[in-house]
Enzyme design. Structure first.
Site, PDB file in Angstrom:
ATOM      1  CG  HIS A  43      -1.776   1.283   0.154  1.00 35.88           C
ATOM      2  ND1 HIS A  43      -0.541   1.790   0.458  1.00 35.88           N
ATOM      3  CD2 HIS A  43      -2.428   2.270  -0.522  1.00 35.88           C
ATOM      4  CE1 HIS A  43      -0.425   3.021  -0.014  1.00 35.88           C
ATOM      5  NE2 HIS A  43      -1.571   3.329  -0.603  1.00 35.88           N
ATOM      6  CD  GLU A  45       1.304  -3.524   1.073  1.00 35.51           C
ATOM      7  OE1 GLU A  45       0.322  -2.918   0.578  1.00 35.51           O
ATOM      8  OE2 GLU A  45       2.474  -3.316   0.722  1.00 35.51           O
ATOM      9  CB  CYS A  73       3.717   2.661   1.417  1.00 34.56           C
ATOM     10  SG  CYS A  73       2.144   2.562   2.313  1.00 34.56           S
ATOM     11  CB  CYS A  76       1.434  -0.939   4.175  1.00 31.69           C
ATOM     12  SG  CYS A  76       0.039  -0.526   3.108  1.00 31.69           S
TER      13      CYS A  76
END
Ligand SMILES: [Zn+2]
Length: 143
Positions: A43, A45, A73, A76
């Site tokens: 992801h 992040e 999410c 993260c």
């Protein structure tokens, strides 16, 4: 937002981008590389946190901020806590992510459930089946 847009337009990746900023300077950039790698943890992040930690030589980003195109999410968000980031700025909300099929409401909900009610089985193992105890070792090494 520009990173997220370009990631989708050029790499056909998911529409997420993130920045780690320290003292007004961009330290690291990340985009969602889940489809390209393929790594479900890639992801934006996490990518930016990993890069920033490597660049700064520390896992403590408490003096940095995270800017991300979408509300983080649960994975993260956990990484944000682990990295000790104090401020997170996001553009799209979790509801907007949900609307395009990229939401994480399911996971956020799963976390609130008792272990035996979750969609993934978590089964406790007997830690005494072998004589190596890493927790005891850790305590001995750090006392
Ligand atoms: Zn995430």
């Amino acid at each position: 937002m520009e990173l997220a847009y370009e990631n989708t337009k050029i790499k056909k990746g998911k529409p997420f981008g993130a920045l780690i900023v320290k003292n007004g300077r961009i330290i690291a950039k990340g985009v969602n590389d889940v489809l390209e790698t393929p790594d479900p943890t890639a992801h934006a992040e996490l990518q930016s946190i990993r890069k920033a930690c490597r660049i700064l030589g520390t896992s403590d980003l408490s003096d940095c901020e995270l800017y991300t195109s979408g509300e983080p999410c649960p994975m993260c968000l956990s990484a944000i806590y682990w990295a000790k980031l104090k401020e997170v700025y996001y553009a799209y909300t979790a509801e907007e992510e949900e609307e395009i099929g990229l939401g994480t409401d399911y996971i956020y909900h799963q976390i609130t459930l008792p272990k035996d009610k979750r969609g993934i089985m978590l089964k406790k193992l007997d830690k005494n089946l072998q004589n190596k105890n890493p927790f005891t070792l850790w305590k001995e090494m750090n006392s």
